[in-house]
Enzyme design. Structure first.
Site, PDB file in Angstrom:
ATOM      1  N   CYS A  21      -5.457  -5.176  -8.552  1.00 32.85           N
ATOM      2  CA  CYS A  21      -5.187  -4.029  -7.688  1.00 32.85           C
ATOM      3  C   CYS A  21      -4.862  -4.432  -6.248  1.00 32.85           C
ATOM      4  O   CYS A  21      -4.854  -3.599  -5.358  1.00 32.85           O
ATOM      5  CB  CYS A  21      -6.350  -3.040  -7.705  1.00 32.85           C
ATOM      6  SG  CYS A  21      -7.875  -3.727  -7.060  1.00 32.85           S
ATOM      7  N   HIS A  36       8.444   4.311  12.422  1.00 25.97           N
ATOM      8  CA  HIS A  36       9.383   5.325  11.951  1.00 25.97           C
ATOM      9  C   HIS A  36      10.592   4.710  11.273  1.00 25.97           C
ATOM     10  O   HIS A  36      11.080   5.205  10.265  1.00 25.97           O
ATOM     11  CB  HIS A  36       9.852   6.186  13.121  1.00 25.97           C
ATOM     12  CG  HIS A  36       9.240   7.537  13.090  1.00 25.97           C
ATOM     13  ND1 HIS A  36       9.392   8.386  12.018  1.00 25.97           N
ATOM     14  CD2 HIS A  36       8.448   8.164  13.969  1.00 25.97           C
ATOM     15  CE1 HIS A  36       8.732   9.485  12.254  1.00 25.97           C
ATOM     16  NE2 HIS A  36       8.133   9.376  13.431  1.00 25.97           N
TER      17      HIS A  36
HETATM   18  C1  PEP Z   1      -8.025  -6.425  -2.263  1.00 25.84           C
HETATM   19  O1  PEP Z   1      -8.828  -6.998  -1.530  1.00 25.84           O
HETATM   20  O2  PEP Z   1      -7.117  -7.011  -2.880  1.00 25.84           O
HETATM   21  C2  PEP Z   1      -8.097  -4.967  -2.465  1.00 25.84           C
HETATM   22  C3  PEP Z   1      -7.343  -4.368  -3.352  1.00 25.84           C
HETATM   23  O3  PEP Z   1      -8.926  -4.256  -1.672  1.00 25.84           O
HETATM   24  P1  PEP Z   1      -8.673  -3.952  -0.119  1.00 25.84           P
HETATM   25  O4  PEP Z   1      -7.252  -4.310   0.182  1.00 25.84           O
HETATM   26  O5  PEP Z   1      -8.999  -2.535   0.072  1.00 25.84           O
HETATM   27  O6  PEP Z   1      -9.661  -4.888   0.545  1.00 25.84           O
END
Ligand code: PEP
Ligand code: MG
Length: 562
Positions: free
Chosen positions: A494, A194
C-alpha cells in the site's frame, strides 16, 4: 511506467507530476512586471485619486478574468472565479487602501498588501502556502494594469509548444488550450500546486520544481519532456523523439480504455485498491476502477483535532468511508500518529528523533485505551455494514512478533480481521514469526524504504535512496512475500510503489496479491498488468532481485519486457 527518456541525455530534472511524453519548441510565459519600489510619497490630497486608480485597475483585471470564467466550464471556471474573488477580496483591498493612506503609490501599496497575505498563508503552511502563487499572480496582473503594460501570462502562439514558466497561476492554466500547450514545465511549485492539479485534469504531461538549468534552454529550442521521469531532454534526434511521443500516446489510450478488475494477460487476478484519507476521498475513489480501499489513513482526519474524538464520532466517520464502498473490502489502518503526522492528542512531545520515536502502534503501548477505543469504533461502524462486507484492520509500524500478537488479540476480542503493516525492516526480517498471528499483511513501501535506507522520506537530497527500487528494499519485500506464501497469509502493498506500473509487475511476480495506491494511478497499473503474463511478472521479479542498484533494477526489469 517505462521512463521514455531513461537512455537519453537529460538536460534538466524536475519532479514529474503528470506522465506522458511531448516534443515541441519551448516558449516562456509572458514576464511578470518588475516589482516597483516605494518612490516619492503621494500628497495627502491626491491619495483618494490614487486609491481610485488602484480600484479601477483591479476592477479591470477582475472583469477580464470573470469574462474568461464565463467562457470556461467545470474546474477551469471554478479556478478563474476563485481568482476573481482574490482580486475583489475586501481584506486585501482594505490593506491596499491603508497603505495608500500612508502616502504609498498604488503599485507599491499592492506589493505591501500582497506580502502581508503571502506571509499569513505561508505561516499556515500546507495547501495554504501553495496558494501564495495565486496571490502573487493577482498582484502582478494589477501592477501590469496600473503600469499600462501587457498582462503577464500565456504567450500567444499558434503551433504546438511546451510552456516554460517560473510558476503558473491558476488563471494561466485554467482555460489552457492543450492542442497548443502540449506540456508544462515550471521552475517552482510542488506536486499539489495548481499547475500540477490542472495538468492532471487536462492530462497534459507536466514537470514541476525544474529549477536548475531551465533558464539556460533557449526559447524555441525543441525539447522532449518526459512527465513520468521528470526529465527534459534538449539533444534528441527528431525521429527518436516522435517515436517516443507516439508510444506515450498509445500507452495513454490503453490506460483510458482499460477496464478492471485487474489481471495479468493469462488471467492471474490482482486486487487494485485505493488509498484514501477521508470520506470525500473514498467517494471519489469509488467512481474509479478501485475494487475497495487498501489503506484508509484514519489519522488524516485528526491532524488538527486537539482532543480525542469519542467512539461514536469516530464510528460515524469510519461508517462514511465504508458507505462509499458498499460491501467491498476496506482496510482501516489504526492511528499512525507521530513523526510527519503529529496528532495533538496522541503524539509524544519533544522527541529527539520522531521518525524513530513513539509513532504508529507504539503510541498505544502506554495508552492502550486510545487503540481499543478506535477498534471499538471500527467494530461499531463495521457492524452496520451489509452482511458479508469485508472490513480489515491493520496496525502501522509493527516491529516485533509480540506487537503483532497483542494487536491481533485486541482485534479478536472485537471479531475484527487483523493485519499489520510491514514497514519497519525488522518486521520484514521477522515475517516468518509475525505471520502466524495475523490474517493479512500490507507492505508500506514508503516507510520500509525510509527505514531500510536510513533516509528521510521527505528529503529531496536523498531521493536517490528513498526509492523502492533499491535492491535492499526489494529483497525485504520478497522475503515478506515468501513468508506470506508459506503461512498462507495474503500480502498486499500500500505504499507509493504500488502506483508504479512496472514495479507493480515485479510485486505481482513476487506474490503480492493486492496493490493499493492513489485512485488515479490504478488504471495505469491495471493496463500494464494486462499486458504481461504471470510468468513474465516472475521473470521481472527475478531480474529486479538480482540487481545491485535501483537503476540496474529498473533497466533489468524493462529489458524483460522488451
Ligand atoms: C507507507 O509507509 O508506505 C504507507 C503506506 O504509510 P504512510 O505513507 O501513511 O506512512
Ligand atoms: Mg507508513
Amino acid at each position: 511506467m517505462n521512463n521514455a527518456t531513461s537512455s537519453l541525455n537529460v538536460a534538466v530534472k524536475g519532479t514529474g507530476v503528470v506522465p506522458g511524453v511531448a516534443f515541441a519548441p519551448a516558449v516562456w510565459v509572458r514576464p511578470r512586471p518588475a516589482l516597483p519600489d516605494a518612490g516619492a510619497p503621494v500628497a495627502e490630497d491626491a491619495r483618494e485619486a490614487e486609491f481610485a486608480r488602484f480600484t479601477e485597475a483591479a476592477d479591470a483585471v477582475a472583469q477580464r478574468l470573470a469574462e474568461r470564467a464565463e467562457n470556461a466550464d467545470g474546474h477551469a471556471a471554478e479556478v478563474l472565479t476563485a481568482t476573481v474573488g482574490m482580486v475583489r477580496d475586501r481584506g486585501w483591498r482594505k490593506t491596499v487602501r491603508k497603505n495608500v493612506n500612508t502616502g504609498q503609490r498604488a503599485e507599491y501599496a499592492v506589493v505591501g498588501a500582497t506580502d502581508k497575505f503571502v506571509t499569513m498563508f505561508e505561516a499556515a503552511g500546507g495547501l495554504m502556502a501553495e496558494r501564495t502563487t495565486d496571490l502573487k499572480d493577482v498582484r502582478d496582473r494589477v501592477i501590469a494594469q496600473l503600469q499600462g503594460t501587457e498582462e503577464p501570462g500565456l504567450p500567444s502562439v499558434d503551433r504546438p509548444s511546451i510552456l516554460f514558466a517560473d510558476d503558473l497561476a491558476p488563471a494561466d492554466t485554467a482555460d489552457l488550450n492543450t492542442d497548443i500547450f502540449v506540456a508544462l514545465v515550471t521552475e517552482l511549485g510542488g506536486p499539489t500546486s495548481h499547475t500540477a492539479i490542472i495538468a492532471r485534469q487536462l492530462g497534459v504531461p507536466c514537470i514541476v520544481a525544474a529549477g536548475n538549468g531551465l533558464r539556460d534552454i533557449p526559447a524555441d529550442r525543441p525539447v522532449l519532456v518526459d512527465g513520468a521521469a521528470g526529465a527534459i531532454v534538449t539533444e534528441v534526434d527528431e525521429n527518436v523523439a516522435n517515436e517516443l511521443v507516439k508510444e506515450s500516446q498509445e500507452r495513454a489510450a490503453r490506460i483510458a480504455a482499460w477496464q478492471g478488475p485487474a489481471q495479468t494477460s493469462d488471467g492471474h487476478r490482482v486486487q487494485l485498491l485505493a488509498n484514501v484519507a477521508d470520506p470525500k476521498a473514498a467517494r471519489a475513489a469509488a467512481t474509479t476502477q478501485a475494487e475497495g480501499v487498501g489503506l484508509y489513513r484514519t489519522e488524516m482526519s485528526y491532524l488538527s483535532t486537539s482532543s480525542e474524538p469519542s467512539v461514536e464520532e469516530q464510528a460515524k466517520l469510519y461508517g462514511e468511508v465504508f458507505a462509499a464502498f458498499g460491501d467491498s473490502k476496506v482496510v482501516v489502518r489504526t492511528l499512525d500518529a507521530g513523526s510527519d503526522k503529529p496528532i495533538a492528542y496522541a503524539t509524544f512531545e519533544d522527541e529527539e528523533n520522531p521518525a524513530l520515536g513513539v509513532r504508529g502502534v507504539r503510541i498505544a503501548r502506554d495508552n492502550e485505551g486510545l487503540l481499543t477505543r478506535q477498534l471499538d469504533a471500527v467494530a461499531q461502524a463495521a457492524g452496520e455494514r451489509a452482511e458479508g462486507a469485508t472490513t480489515w484492520v491493520m496496525a502501522p509500524m509493527v516491529a516485533t512478533a509480540d506487537e503483532a500478537k497483542w494487536f491481533a488479540g485486541l482485534c479478536a476480542e472485537r471479531s475484527l480481521t487483523a493485519g499489520a503493516m510491514i514497514e519497519v525492516p525488522a518486521a520484514a526480517l521477522l515475517a516468518e514469526e509475525i505471520m502466524p498471528h495475523l490474517d493479512f499483511v500490507s507492505i508500506g513501501t514508503n516507510d520500509l524504504t525510509q527505514y531500510t535506507m536510513a533516509a528521510d522520506r521527505l528529503s529531496p537530497q536523498l531521493a536517490y535512496l528513498t526509492d523502492p527500487w533499491q535492491p535492499a528494499v526489494l529483497r525485504l519485500i520478497d522475503m515478506t512475500c515468501r513468508a506470506g506464501q508459506r503461512h498462507e497469509v495474503p500480502v498486499g502493498v500500500c505504499g507509493e510503489a504500488a502506483a508504479d506500473p512496472l514495479l507493480a509487475c515485479v510485486l505481482t511476480g513476487m506474490g503480492v496479491n493486492s496493490l493499493s495506491a492513489a485512485a488515479n494511478a490504478l488504471a495505469g497499473v491495471g493496463a500494464q498488468l494486462a499486458e504481461v503474463s504471470l510468468e513474465t511478472c516472475r521473470a521481472m521479479a527475478q531480474a529486479a532481485l538480482a540487481a545491485t542498484s535501483a537503476e540496474d533494477a529498473r533497466r533489468a526489469v524493462s529489458a524483460v519486457l522488451d
